[in-house]
Design a protein around this motif. Structure first.
Motif, PDB file in Angstrom:
ATOM      1  N   GLU A  91     -73.631   9.254 -15.522  1.00  0.00           N
ATOM      2  CA  GLU A  91     -73.655   7.967 -14.825  1.00  0.00           C
ATOM      3  C   GLU A  91     -72.322   7.242 -14.966  1.00  0.00           C
ATOM      4  O   GLU A  91     -71.794   6.687 -14.005  1.00  0.00           O
ATOM      5  N   ALA A  92     -71.770   7.251 -16.176  1.00  0.00           N
ATOM      6  CA  ALA A  92     -70.489   6.585 -16.412  1.00  0.00           C
ATOM      7  C   ALA A  92     -69.393   7.233 -15.568  1.00  0.00           C
ATOM      8  O   ALA A  92     -68.541   6.540 -14.990  1.00  0.00           O
ATOM      9  N   THR A  93     -69.415   8.552 -15.478  1.00  0.00           N
ATOM     10  CA  THR A  93     -68.432   9.268 -14.669  1.00  0.00           C
ATOM     11  C   THR A  93     -68.600   8.925 -13.193  1.00  0.00           C
ATOM     12  O   THR A  93     -67.626   8.749 -12.459  1.00  0.00           O
ATOM     13  N   ARG A  94     -69.852   8.821 -12.759  1.00  0.00           N
ATOM     14  CA  ARG A  94     -70.133   8.488 -11.361  1.00  0.00           C
ATOM     15  C   ARG A  94     -69.619   7.092 -11.006  1.00  0.00           C
ATOM     16  O   ARG A  94     -69.090   6.863  -9.925  1.00  0.00           O
ATOM     17  N   ILE A  95     -69.754   6.160 -11.940  1.00  0.00           N
ATOM     18  CA  ILE A  95     -69.305   4.796 -11.703  1.00  0.00           C
ATOM     19  C   ILE A  95     -67.793   4.717 -11.606  1.00  0.00           C
ATOM     20  O   ILE A  95     -67.235   3.926 -10.851  1.00  0.00           O
ATOM     21  N   GLN A 201     -67.032  17.749   5.395  1.00  0.00           N
ATOM     22  CA  GLN A 201     -67.445  18.608   6.502  1.00  0.00           C
ATOM     23  C   GLN A 201     -68.945  18.863   6.494  1.00  0.00           C
ATOM     24  O   GLN A 201     -69.571  18.976   7.547  1.00  0.00           O
ATOM     25  N   GLU A 202     -69.532  18.960   5.299  1.00  0.00           N
ATOM     26  CA  GLU A 202     -70.954  19.297   5.173  1.00  0.00           C
ATOM     27  C   GLU A 202     -71.835  18.068   4.914  1.00  0.00           C
ATOM     28  O   GLU A 202     -72.995  18.204   4.530  1.00  0.00           O
ATOM     29  N   GLY A 203     -71.284  16.884   5.109  1.00  0.00           N
ATOM     30  CA  GLY A 203     -72.081  15.674   4.959  1.00  0.00           C
ATOM     31  C   GLY A 203     -72.590  15.434   3.548  1.00  0.00           C
ATOM     32  O   GLY A 203     -73.629  14.799   3.351  1.00  0.00           O
ATOM     33  N   GLY A 204     -71.882  15.951   2.559  1.00  0.00           N
ATOM     34  CA  GLY A 204     -72.285  15.748   1.175  1.00  0.00           C
ATOM     35  C   GLY A 204     -73.348  16.715   0.684  1.00  0.00           C
ATOM     36  O   GLY A 204     -73.822  16.582  -0.448  1.00  0.00           O
ATOM     37  N   ARG A 222     -70.627  20.844 -12.204  1.00  0.00           N
ATOM     38  CA  ARG A 222     -69.724  20.686 -13.342  1.00  0.00           C
ATOM     39  C   ARG A 222     -68.286  20.508 -12.871  1.00  0.00           C
ATOM     40  O   ARG A 222     -67.533  19.697 -13.423  1.00  0.00           O
ATOM     41  N   LYS A 223     -67.906  21.272 -11.854  1.00  0.00           N
ATOM     42  CA  LYS A 223     -66.541  21.207 -11.350  1.00  0.00           C
ATOM     43  C   LYS A 223     -66.248  19.849 -10.732  1.00  0.00           C
ATOM     44  O   LYS A 223     -65.188  19.255 -10.971  1.00  0.00           O
ATOM     45  N   LEU A 224     -67.181  19.336  -9.947  1.00  0.00           N
ATOM     46  CA  LEU A 224     -66.983  18.033  -9.311  1.00  0.00           C
ATOM     47  C   LEU A 224     -66.902  16.924 -10.346  1.00  0.00           C
ATOM     48  O   LEU A 224     -66.098  15.996 -10.223  1.00  0.00           O
ATOM     49  N   LYS A 225     -67.746  17.035 -11.383  1.00  0.00           N
ATOM     50  CA  LYS A 225     -67.713  16.037 -12.454  1.00  0.00           C
ATOM     51  C   LYS A 225     -66.366  16.067 -13.171  1.00  0.00           C
ATOM     52  O   LYS A 225     -65.768  15.026 -13.456  1.00  0.00           O
ATOM     53  N   VAL A 229     -64.916  13.889  -8.607  1.00  0.00           N
ATOM     54  CA  VAL A 229     -65.301  13.809  -7.199  1.00  0.00           C
ATOM     55  C   VAL A 229     -66.763  13.385  -7.104  1.00  0.00           C
ATOM     56  O   VAL A 229     -67.622  13.961  -7.757  1.00  0.00           O
ATOM     57  N   GLU A 230     -67.041  12.369  -6.280  1.00  0.00           N
ATOM     58  CA  GLU A 230     -68.397  11.839  -6.154  1.00  0.00           C
ATOM     59  C   GLU A 230     -68.972  12.205  -4.787  1.00  0.00           C
ATOM     60  O   GLU A 230     -68.594  11.606  -3.773  1.00  0.00           O
ATOM     61  N   PRO A 231     -69.879  13.188  -4.724  1.00  0.00           N
ATOM     62  CA  PRO A 231     -70.429  13.640  -3.437  1.00  0.00           C
ATOM     63  C   PRO A 231     -71.061  12.526  -2.626  1.00  0.00           C
ATOM     64  O   PRO A 231     -70.938  12.483  -1.413  1.00  0.00           O
ATOM     65  N   GLY A 232     -71.755  11.593  -3.301  1.00  0.00           N
ATOM     66  CA  GLY A 232     -72.427  10.508  -2.590  1.00  0.00           C
ATOM     67  C   GLY A 232     -71.458   9.656  -1.798  1.00  0.00           C
ATOM     68  O   GLY A 232     -71.706   9.310  -0.644  1.00  0.00           O
ATOM     69  N   LYS A 233     -70.321   9.319  -2.408  1.00  0.00           N
ATOM     70  CA  LYS A 233     -69.324   8.496  -1.707  1.00  0.00           C
ATOM     71  C   LYS A 233     -68.692   9.244  -0.548  1.00  0.00           C
ATOM     72  O   LYS A 233     -68.436   8.676   0.500  1.00  0.00           O
TER      73      LYS A 233
END
Length: 239
Positions: A91-95, A201-204, A222-225, A229-233
């Motif tokens: 969560e902290a990383t996402r924020i 391209q893939e809409g998240g 794990r790679k995105l974290k 990189v935040e897929p939702g945004k």
């Protein structure tokens, strides 16, 4: 030398981190709670913040959300905790937290995380001050430079320019100037651009991105974290 803010309710932790970072040549300010952290953040612009998650008045994640909401999350933040769960760290990383350190913190991990955070902060500053090349104007079917008198260099002719799109984050746009970075930092910049492109391209959709990139979903998460990189945004920007 950098200005670093350490926020932790334990005096021993504050003193230890202050001593270590001071020995590295940094200027360190300390806060024992969220209120002091707010005051120090408002009075100065730290280059990096080390923020404890569990504090008596306001926890670190709530303070991180507050800074993000108020547009004050302009510096890299590294979260610290000895009791946080994986969900809390995610969560902290996402924020917007750059990294997470588990207590007790080893000297090697601390210095590595701090150096990465300061490097990331310098990248963002460099992007913000990077001159923007004016677009080519078409006259009589021929391309001409606009009135800013910009002249293309040999390197700009050798490497095709990447035109920023609305889906690109600052890290993605920074890729255009990454050739002068150390290899590891340049690779991270490319990987962020790569995954942000496919997410857009893939809409998240993590499933489709996993298929497109040839990664298992767990590895992809794990790679995105790791890259921040935040897929939702990315998905929202693509709407």
């Amino acid at each position: 030398m950098a200005n670093i803010l350490v926020v932790d309710d334990e005096m021993g932790i504050r003193e230890l981190l202050s001593e270590i970072l001071g020995d590295e040549g940094h200027v360190v300010a300390t806060a024992e709670n969220a209120q002091q952290a707010r005051e120090l953040r408002a009075a100065a612009k730290p280059d990096l913040v080390l923020l404890d998650i569990w504090m008596p008045d306001t926890d670190g994640v709530t303070l991180l959300k507050e800074w993000q909401r108020d547009g004050m999350l302009t510096m890299p933040v590294i979260m610290m905790s000895g009791h946080a769960t994986i969900d809390t760290a995610v969560e902290a990383t996402r924020i917007g937290a750059l990294n997470f350190l588990e207590k007790p913190i080893s000297l090697q991990k601390l210095l590595k995380a701090v150096q990465q955070g300061l490097t990331r902060g310098q990248e963002v500053t460099r992007i913000a001050t990077m001159p923007v090349r004016a677009p080519l104007a078409s006259v009589d079917g021929h391309n001409h430079l606009s009135l800013d008198k910009s002249v293309p260099t040999a390197s700009s002719q050798m490497y095709p320019q990447i035109v920023p799109s609305p889906l690109m984050s600052a890290d993605t746009q920074f890729f255009t100037a990454s050739f002068e970075l150390p290899l590891r930092e340049a690779r991270d910049a490319f990987e962020r651009a790569y995954f942000e492109h496919h997410l857009g391209q893939e809409g998240g959709s993590m499933t489709r991105v996993a298929e497109k990139t040839g990664l298992e979903r767990t590895h992809l998460y794990r790679k995105l974290k790791q890259l921040g990189v935040e897929p939702g945004k990315i998905a929202k920007k693509g709407l």
